[in-house]
Design an enzyme around this catalytic site. Structure first.
Site, short mmCIF file in Angstrom:
data_model
loop_
_atom_site.label_atom_id
_atom_site.label_comp_id
_atom_site.label_asym_id
_atom_site.label_seq_id
_atom_site.Cartn_x
_atom_site.Cartn_y
_atom_site.Cartn_z
N ASP A 1 -14.28 -8.25 -12.08
CA ASP A 1 -15.60 -7.65 -11.85
C ASP A 1 -15.66 -6.27 -12.51
OD1 ASP A 1 -18.20 -7.68 -10.54
OD2 ASP A 1 -17.42 -6.13 -9.18
N ARG B 1 -11.05 -1.28 -10.04
CA ARG B 1 -11.43 -0.38 -11.13
C ARG B 1 -10.81 -0.90 -12.41
NH1 ARG B 1 -15.27 1.65 -9.29
NH2 ARG B 1 -15.65 3.77 -8.63
N ASP C 1 0.84 -1.20 0.00
CA ASP C 1 0.00 0.00 0.00
C ASP C 1 0.88 1.25 0.00
OD1 ASP C 1 -3.20 0.56 1.00
OD2 ASP C 1 -1.77 2.22 1.13
N GLU D 1 -15.93 -0.32 -19.44
CA GLU D 1 -17.31 -0.51 -18.98
C GLU D 1 -18.20 0.57 -19.58
OE1 GLU D 1 -18.00 -1.07 -14.79
OE2 GLU D 1 -16.10 -2.09 -14.57
N HIS E 1 -19.50 -6.05 -12.63
CA HIS E 1 -19.37 -4.97 -11.63
C HIS E 1 -20.46 -5.07 -10.55
CE1 HIS E 1 -17.54 -0.70 -11.07
NE2 HIS E 1 -17.81 -1.27 -9.91
N ILE E 2 -20.48 -6.22 -9.88
CA ILE E 2 -21.51 -6.46 -8.87
C ILE E 2 -20.93 -6.54 -7.46
CG2 ILE E 2 -23.19 -7.62 -10.38
CD1 ILE E 2 -21.94 -10.30 -9.24
#
Ligand code: NAD
Length: 320
Positions: free
Chosen positions: A268, A244, A176, A273, A291-292
């Site tokens: 996803d 994303r 991170d 998109e 994308h759920i």
């Protein structure tokens, strides 16, 4: 006070708002009709998910607006800075769907290590005539327990993913930009609590040491995983992206899947998109969902409740 929940809101959210004296309208108003509708109805609060866009022009055209609520995390569909400059409140529900997304990661991972993404494609076609061949084909899967999961982005969702991974006996490593060491708190049904510290490491190290890699970062200017990164990964690594589109170079991913470097991917989210590349959709080594990640009943309930509570609290403070 009127609230337009243009992309829907949970029943519990509506009830909370109505009990506090708000009128909640759930009619879906087309984007181009919004200025007229908001003005005619004197809407003070508009709640959206990702479908409705709240741009500068709409904000300027609707002086009655006081609050813009986004059910979910990303606010790409709202001109947030402009709205705040105009003294509007802009609120979202960043934690409400973290565990839903984390569970979807494991839906793709568990499916991936047992080839479900592919057997679900082939069983309907030849399951009744070539059962034994299919059985042979999909045998030799592996277990997640004991394997190393690399989590890129140890924020809200990354931490939820870590909890599940630790719970099923995986080794977790994280990377991170901002988080150094983090304590993952596992809470069990019987009130037992276990704390597991996770130290983050440079992304280059994570890439080399992970059996599976999952991404939980915001949209980036350039892909975090491209050809160079895939080349450095372990052979047969599994890749999951529920963050994303664009965070992974999709062309490089398809190549890495084709040459066996990556054994499977679970996606996803997509670069293009809502019209993902056909090469991605047709690749038999990719487990796909549209994308759920946040779209569970439980998350939608929490989102509605959190939005309602924030709206009520803003009005209470303003009238205090
Ligand atoms: P978060 O802000 O809590 O965590 C993101 C973390 O990524 C932060 O700790 C940040 O420091 C780190 N980070 C940012 N850039 C990085 C980089 N280049 N390298 C390493 N770390 C980096 O966000 P979150 O709530 O966990 O959400 C993560 C992502 O999931 C977001 O992109 C969000 O849009 C997406 N999301 C997807 C769905 C879905 O339906 N699939 C639902 C909700 C959220």
């Amino acid at each position: 006070m009127k609230v337009l929940a243009n992309d829907g809101i949970s029943r519990s959210g509506i009830e909370l708002l109505e009990d506090a004296g708000f009128e909640v309208i759930v009619t879906k108003v087309a984007q181009e009709q919004l200025p007229k509708f908001l003005n005619e109805e004197k809407i003070e609060v508009i709640c959206v998910r990702s479908a409705t866009k709240i741009r500068k022009e709409l904000i300027d055209a609707c002086p009655s607006l006081k609050i813009i609520g986004r059910g979910g995390v990303g606010m790409d569909n709202i001109d947030v800075d402009y709205a705040r400059k105009k003294s509007l409140h802009v609120i979202n529900t960043p934690t409400a769907s973290s565990s839903s997304v984390a569970e979807l990661v494991f839906a793709h991972l568990f499916g991936g290590v047992r080839y479900l993404y592919d057997s679900n494609r082939n069983m309907p076609l030849t399951g009744d005539t070539e059962f034994k061949d299919l059985k042979k084909n999909y045998s030799g899967g592996s277990e997640l327990r004991g394997k190393t999961l690399g989590i890129i982005g140890m924020g809200r969702i990354g931490s939820e993913v870590a909890k599940i991974a630790l719970g099923i006996g995986m080794k977790v490593i994280g990377s991170d930009d901002h988080v150094g060491e983090t304590n993952i708190t596992l809470e069990f049904y019987n009130d037992q609590v276990v704390q597991v510290p996770i130290k983050t490491e440079p992304i280059g190290d994570l890439i080399k040491h992970s059996d599976f890699i999952t991404l939980h970062v915001p949209a980036q200017n350039k892909p975090l995983l491209g050809k160079m990164e895939f080349d450095q990964m372990k052979d047969g690594v599994g890749i999951i992206n529920t963050s994303r589109g664009g965070v992974i170079d999709e062309v490089a991913l398809v190549e890495a899947l084709a040459d066996g470097k990556v054994s499977f991917a679970g996606l996803d989210v997509f670069e293009n998109e809502p019209t993902p590349a056909v090469q991605i959709l047709m690749d038999q080594r990719i487990s796909l969902s549209p994308h759920i990640g946040a779209a569970t009943k439980e998350a939608q309930e929490r989102i509605g409740i959190e939005l309602a509570q924030q709206i009520i609290s803003i009005y209470q403070k303003e009238t205090a």
